[in-house]
Design a protein around this motif. Structure first.
Motif, PDB file in Angstrom:
ATOM      1  N   HIS A  96       0.830  -1.201   0.000  1.00  0.00           N
ATOM      2  CA  HIS A  96       0.000   0.000   0.000  1.00  0.00           C
ATOM      3  C   HIS A  96       0.869   1.257   0.000  1.00  0.00           C
ATOM      4  N   SER A  97       2.024   1.192   0.651  1.00  0.00           N
ATOM      5  CA  SER A  97       2.924   2.361   0.649  1.00  0.00           C
ATOM      6  C   SER A  97       3.447   2.622  -0.761  1.00  0.00           C
ATOM      7  N   PHE A  98       3.692   1.555  -1.531  1.00  0.00           N
ATOM      8  CA  PHE A  98       4.127   1.735  -2.918  1.00  0.00           C
ATOM      9  C   PHE A  98       3.029   2.406  -3.739  1.00  0.00           C
ATOM     10  N   THR A  99       1.792   2.000  -3.495  1.00  0.00           N
ATOM     11  CA  THR A  99       0.664   2.596  -4.219  1.00  0.00           C
ATOM     12  C   THR A  99       0.535   4.076  -3.908  1.00  0.00           C
ATOM     13  N   LEU A 100       0.646   4.429  -2.629  1.00  0.00           N
ATOM     14  CA  LEU A 100       0.532   5.833  -2.233  1.00  0.00           C
ATOM     15  C   LEU A 100       1.666   6.662  -2.825  1.00  0.00           C
ATOM     16  N   ALA A 101       2.874   6.098  -2.840  1.00  0.00           N
ATOM     17  CA  ALA A 101       4.014   6.820  -3.417  1.00  0.00           C
ATOM     18  C   ALA A 101       3.818   7.028  -4.913  1.00  0.00           C
ATOM     19  N   ARG A 102       3.349   5.998  -5.603  1.00  0.00           N
ATOM     20  CA  ARG A 102       3.135   6.116  -7.048  1.00  0.00           C
ATOM     21  C   ARG A 102       2.060   7.152  -7.355  1.00  0.00           C
ATOM     22  N   GLU A 103       0.969   7.125  -6.603  1.00  0.00           N
ATOM     23  CA  GLU A 103      -0.104   8.094  -6.838  1.00  0.00           C
ATOM     24  C   GLU A 103       0.398   9.518  -6.639  1.00  0.00           C
ATOM     25  N   LEU A 104       1.288   9.705  -5.676  1.00  0.00           N
ATOM     26  CA  LEU A 104       1.829  11.044  -5.430  1.00  0.00           C
ATOM     27  C   LEU A 104       2.720  11.501  -6.572  1.00  0.00           C
ATOM     28  N   ILE A 105       3.702  10.690  -6.952  1.00  0.00           N
ATOM     29  CA  ILE A 105       4.668  11.173  -7.940  1.00  0.00           C
ATOM     30  C   ILE A 105       4.062  11.263  -9.340  1.00  0.00           C
ATOM     31  N   GLU A 106       2.997  10.521  -9.599  1.00  0.00           N
ATOM     32  CA  GLU A 106       2.343  10.616 -10.900  1.00  0.00           C
ATOM     33  C   GLU A 106       1.348  11.775 -10.967  1.00  0.00           C
ATOM     34  N   ASN A 107       1.080  12.409  -9.831  1.00  0.00           N
ATOM     35  CA  ASN A 107       0.144  13.539  -9.778  1.00  0.00           C
ATOM     36  C   ASN A 107       0.901  14.832 -10.071  1.00  0.00           C
ATOM     37  N   ARG A 108       0.722  15.370 -11.264  1.00  0.00           N
ATOM     38  CA  ARG A 108       1.462  16.567 -11.664  1.00  0.00           C
ATOM     39  C   ARG A 108       0.969  17.831 -10.983  1.00  0.00           C
ATOM     40  N   ASP A 109      -0.177  17.759 -10.324  1.00  0.00           N
ATOM     41  CA  ASP A 109      -0.612  18.888  -9.511  1.00  0.00           C
ATOM     42  C   ASP A 109       0.178  18.933  -8.203  1.00  0.00           C
ATOM     43  N   GLU A 110       0.650  17.779  -7.746  1.00  0.00           N
ATOM     44  CA  GLU A 110       1.440  17.701  -6.518  1.00  0.00           C
ATOM     45  C   GLU A 110       2.927  17.902  -6.806  1.00  0.00           C
ATOM     46  N   ILE A 111       3.421  17.187  -7.813  1.00  0.00           N
ATOM     47  CA  ILE A 111       4.837  17.273  -8.170  1.00  0.00           C
ATOM     48  C   ILE A 111       4.929  17.687  -9.631  1.00  0.00           C
ATOM     49  N   SER A 112       5.368  18.897  -9.852  1.00  0.00           N
ATOM     50  CA  SER A 112       5.426  19.476 -11.187  1.00  0.00           C
ATOM     51  C   SER A 112       6.418  18.730 -12.071  1.00  0.00           C
ATOM     52  N   LEU A 132       2.448  -8.744  -1.709  1.00  0.00           N
ATOM     53  CA  LEU A 132       2.311  -7.722  -2.743  1.00  0.00           C
ATOM     54  C   LEU A 132       1.451  -8.231  -3.896  1.00  0.00           C
ATOM     55  N   ALA A 133       0.686  -7.350  -4.482  1.00  0.00           N
ATOM     56  CA  ALA A 133      -0.186  -7.712  -5.605  1.00  0.00           C
ATOM     57  C   ALA A 133       0.109  -6.796  -6.789  1.00  0.00           C
ATOM     58  N   GLY A 134       1.389  -6.709  -7.131  1.00  0.00           N
ATOM     59  CA  GLY A 134       1.779  -5.885  -8.270  1.00  0.00           C
ATOM     60  C   GLY A 134       2.058  -4.439  -7.924  1.00  0.00           C
ATOM     61  N   GLU A 135       1.965  -4.070  -6.632  1.00  0.00           N
ATOM     62  CA  GLU A 135       2.162  -2.662  -6.254  1.00  0.00           C
ATOM     63  C   GLU A 135       3.594  -2.198  -6.486  1.00  0.00           C
ATOM     64  N   LEU A 136       4.564  -3.067  -6.205  1.00  0.00           N
ATOM     65  CA  LEU A 136       5.961  -2.675  -6.411  1.00  0.00           C
ATOM     66  C   LEU A 136       6.235  -2.462  -7.889  1.00  0.00           C
ATOM     67  N   GLU A 137       5.800  -3.409  -8.726  1.00  0.00           N
ATOM     68  CA  GLU A 137       6.013  -3.278 -10.158  1.00  0.00           C
ATOM     69  C   GLU A 137       5.334  -2.021 -10.702  1.00  0.00           C
ATOM     70  N   ALA A 138       4.130  -1.741 -10.195  1.00  0.00           N
ATOM     71  CA  ALA A 138       3.408  -0.553 -10.668  1.00  0.00           C
ATOM     72  C   ALA A 138       4.182   0.718 -10.365  1.00  0.00           C
ATOM     73  N   LEU A 139       4.901   0.744  -9.231  1.00  0.00           N
ATOM     74  CA  LEU A 139       5.689   1.921  -8.871  1.00  0.00           C
ATOM     75  C   LEU A 139       6.953   2.025  -9.710  1.00  0.00           C
ATOM     76  N   ILE A 140       7.761   0.971  -9.718  1.00  0.00           N
ATOM     77  CA  ILE A 140       9.079   1.080 -10.354  1.00  0.00           C
ATOM     78  C   ILE A 140       8.997   1.064 -11.879  1.00  0.00           C
ATOM     79  N   ASP A 141       7.859   0.591 -12.437  1.00  0.00           N
ATOM     80  CA  ASP A 141       7.708   0.582 -13.891  1.00  0.00           C
ATOM     81  C   ASP A 141       6.901   1.776 -14.405  1.00  0.00           C
ATOM     82  N   SER A 142       6.386   2.600 -13.488  1.00  0.00           N
ATOM     83  CA  SER A 142       5.597   3.758 -13.908  1.00  0.00           C
ATOM     84  C   SER A 142       6.498   4.797 -14.566  1.00  0.00           C
ATOM     85  N   GLY A 143       5.899   5.696 -15.324  1.00  0.00           N
ATOM     86  CA  GLY A 143       6.672   6.687 -16.051  1.00  0.00           C
ATOM     87  C   GLY A 143       7.605   7.489 -15.170  1.00  0.00           C
ATOM     88  N   ARG A 144       7.122   7.908 -14.026  1.00  0.00           N
ATOM     89  CA  ARG A 144       7.937   8.756 -13.146  1.00  0.00           C
ATOM     90  C   ARG A 144       8.647   7.942 -12.065  1.00  0.00           C
TER      91      ARG A 144
END
Length: 224
Positions: A96-112, A132-144
């Motif tokens: 869940h911490s990976f999910t929260l981190a990914r949602e934050l860094i992918e939010n361009r209103d939060e991080i320009s 884990l249910a893919g949360e780590l992969e979703a974070l490290i493979d995301s664009g940002r």
């Protein structure tokens, strides 16, 4: 209406620091949670001193313990952070911490998109529960997430080193055989961010403890 009303404010270029901290029940053993709290407080104080009110370094603190992870501080200028010691208990909802981190860094209103690449530091002493249910992969493979500088610390014998190696940029995992060494890890992360900050504020500053490669990775000017 004046011409000034048509001018959009310029977004400050920030260097985001994100801490993912294990606060599960096992962190109560051997004073690990106490050392973690002291080390985080020291880190915040030192980074705030380096930032000197510029609002350049921002801090997000995500604690994972109990049934879910929790955002304690979210992208706050480090000098404005009022840190309250964390309490340990329950399971290890690392995913869940990976999910929260990914949602934050992918939010361009939060991080320009003008921001420097985030530094994400993970501290854990055990296996993620639930699994884990893919949360780590979703974070490290995301664009940002894939562009972020990610560091991991394994505390004690029960930490999942394979998972932490997958999280860390380059696969390197730092080790803490005892609680006191948690401080060394967060001090190392602090030094990394400090040297990057000083090199940006003053191009003549040369790092004594951080590689040119680490600084360059965080400073790259391509769109984040």
């Amino acid at each position: 209406m004046s011409l000034l009303d048509d001018i959009e404010p310029v977004q400050a270029r920030t260097l985001p620091v994100i801490l993912l901290l294990d606060t599960s029940g096992s962190m109560r053993q051997d004073d690990k949670i106490d050392v973690l709290n002291d080390s985080v407080a020291e880190m915040i104080k030192e980074l705030a001193s380096v930032d000197a009110g510029h609002g350049f370094i921002t801090l997000t603190l995500i604690a994972f313990g109990g049934e879910s992870a929790e955002v304690i501080h979210k992208n706050v200028p480090v000098g404005n952070v009022a840190f309250t010691p964390l309490k340990a208990g329950g399971k290890t909802p690392m995913g869940h911490s990976f999910t929260l981190a990914r949602e934050l860094i992918e939010n361009r209103d939060e991080i320009s998109s003008k921001a420097y690449r985030p530094t994400i530091a993970l501290v854990s002493d055990g296996l993620p529960v639930p699994a884990l249910a893919g949360e780590l992969e979703a974070l490290i493979d995301s664009g940002r997430g894939s562009k972020s500088s990610r560091f991991a610390l394994a505390v004690g014998a029960d930490a999942d080193r394979d998972l932490l190696a997958k999280f860390a940029s380059g696969g390197g995992v730092m080790e803490a055989s005892e609680a006191a060494e948690v401080r060394n890890f967060l001090q190392w992360v602090t030094n990394t961010v400090t040297q990057v900050t000083l090199s940006i504020f003053d191009s003549d500053v040369k790092s004594q403890s951080v590689s040119d490669e680490s600084i360059a990775r965080l400073q790259r000017d391509d769109a984040f």
